[in-house]
Design an enzyme around this catalytic site. Sequence first.
Site, mmCIF file in Angstrom:
data_model
loop_
_atom_site.group_PDB
_atom_site.id
_atom_site.type_symbol
_atom_site.label_atom_id
_atom_site.label_comp_id
_atom_site.label_asym_id
_atom_site.label_seq_id
_atom_site.Cartn_x
_atom_site.Cartn_y
_atom_site.Cartn_z
ATOM 1 N N CYS A 137 -48.688 2.696 70.990
ATOM 2 C CA CYS A 137 -48.267 3.826 70.175
ATOM 3 C C CYS A 137 -46.930 4.409 70.617
ATOM 4 O O CYS A 137 -46.393 5.298 69.946
ATOM 5 C CB CYS A 137 -49.335 4.917 70.213
ATOM 6 S SG CYS A 137 -51.000 4.310 69.819
ATOM 7 N N HIS B 206 -47.721 14.127 70.739
ATOM 8 C CA HIS B 206 -48.341 12.914 70.195
ATOM 9 C C HIS B 206 -49.420 13.324 69.188
ATOM 10 O O HIS B 206 -49.497 12.773 68.097
ATOM 11 C CB HIS B 206 -48.917 12.084 71.338
ATOM 12 C CG HIS B 206 -49.332 10.703 70.943
ATOM 13 N ND1 HIS B 206 -48.505 9.847 70.263
ATOM 14 C CD2 HIS B 206 -50.494 10.027 71.157
ATOM 15 C CE1 HIS B 206 -49.132 8.692 70.066
ATOM 16 N NE2 HIS B 206 -50.334 8.785 70.589
ATOM 17 N N HIS C 158 -51.163 8.521 61.904
ATOM 18 C CA HIS C 158 -50.708 7.840 63.114
ATOM 19 C C HIS C 158 -50.256 6.428 62.756
ATOM 20 O O HIS C 158 -51.075 5.556 62.482
ATOM 21 C CB HIS C 158 -51.847 7.795 64.139
ATOM 22 C CG HIS C 158 -51.435 7.330 65.498
ATOM 23 N ND1 HIS C 158 -50.158 6.899 65.794
ATOM 24 C CD2 HIS C 158 -52.136 7.220 66.655
ATOM 25 C CE1 HIS C 158 -50.098 6.564 67.066
ATOM 26 N NE2 HIS C 158 -51.283 6.740 67.613
#
Length: 603
Positions: A249, A402, A440
């Site tokens: 990620c 995040h 995401h």
Amino acid sequence: MSALPVITAMGGINAAGRSAQHFAFQRLVFDALNEAQQNDTRTALARLTGNDSETVLARTLIRALPDSHQLHAALAGTSDAPITLEMRNMDLPDTLPPGWQVSAVDKRRSRVTLPAGLGLRVPHDTPRRVSAAGQLPDGFDPGALYASRNHPRALQMAIFGISDALGDLGMDWAQVADRVRPDQVAVYASNAMSQMDDNGLGGVMRFPPNGQRITSKQVPLGLGEMTADFLNAYVLHSVGTTGGMLGACATFLYNLEKGVHAIRSGRVRVAIVGTSEAPLVPEIMEGYRAMGALAEDQALAALDGAASADLNRACRPFSENCGFTMAESAQFTVLMDDALALELGADILGAVPDVFIHADGGKKSISAPGVGNYLTVGKAAALTRQLIGEQGLRQHSFVHAHGTGTPQNRITESVILERTAKAFGIEHWPVVAIKAYVGHSLGSAGGDQLSATLGSFAQGWLPGIRTVDHIADDVHRDHLNFCLEHQPHDALQASLINSKGFGGNNATAVALSPTVTESLLRQRHGQQAITHWQTARDPVLQAKARFRDHCLTEAPKPVYRFNEGVLGDEHVTLSDKAVQLNNGPVMTFDDDMAFKDFQLNDQ
């Protein structure tokens, strides 16, 4: 003296729309915009998708997946009697298995009888447990905008994304390329999951069991660094440094770190950095669901005590939540060294002085978060303080968290931010989390955050976490200001962009505002250089205004230069001192002074 990597363009596509000209950012803070800005946001989305401008907003951000998005599984069993079926002759195995009886139907098809007792698999659509995703705006088809020739979706998105960035640059790419040697350009682009749809590695896995043949394109087009390859071959025609990092990620920030350090070292003067991630493949989503990472419909409904899930609010960072929401995105930025940006009159959107990357060390679960993020956030805060001062860090910086929307993230990221804020004397550190809107996008997540950061710098708004109405009790919040509503901030100077990836891939970037960047450049180069830059920038700003008008009035026109400018041996001039391509700039083989103490004299 290190060069300062400045941001001269940003482009891409995600669930909020196109990134250039801050259109995607404006979708995030739509309710805070004035009427003219709202109209432009709707119009840009309408031109992008072909939808009506009055209904286009509902076809953006996190929303329900289409009914066609279905996991096709199979039920296994054994036949009690012989089974007869027809199939194409080209699909028959070269050597028939024992017991198969084959008779011709015509020149192309045969009738096949399979013996009793044979193991069989019957296609079966499994019930969908995850129905929300951060999808590109409905109606936007990147493959329909150019001759995509069965390209995987992530590569189609990459072509659009880099074209969007080049439009935002405000000058022709050839003008940039003419000012630097070919070996002073770099492209760092990739994704976390490779190309896993049917036109990439996904087809390699799925086709044989489903009676389809693997094609010659699926393996090469499925490679993880193919994003960079496409940019070099079909858009930029670059022979410069290339490659792509993989960091789960944090992949975008990993590529950004490569570009920043290449420019700071002086080896590169222009770096194209980006990612293009298209993970909304049923099998990929099922894999993430199986590990407990995704917000399932039933769990979402339970959070609200409702009979059905509120899919538009599927991602709930730092509140009561149950998993993240998968998304697709392609994001690209153009970095230049400060001297080149001033020389070209580039529009300076900000700067990235450094990106910090650290692993977690020893782990039990490979997907669990760890301590590495303390190092990256702490170093980023220290550099920010060094560059803009203690009051700048404390009063004029913010965190792009995040913020995935998982129970683990809300605790582990908040405690790191809380302890960092306390250590640096920050009383109310603003924290935003845009995955609440766009989901995401795995490797592209940091790009989504950088794009939104530049939007905040330009327009003075911090996007609120508006899918939540409270912060969860177990979230650490001392010294932190979680923005639940859009907040105006006219004096933003810096942002810490944070990514936490599976496997211990932690990265935090420092992004400086255009105002701060200009002040730093004035300090280094002097007012005369700034005045020259401002004059040289006028035609760039005019070109950017024309590109904005294009975004508001025309359908997208990606740059795709297939089979153009191909160089061969006859275009290369080579000696032991230098190499030259097609009579272009001479690239000399200079001695590397880093090894001046390691030279052996000729014997």
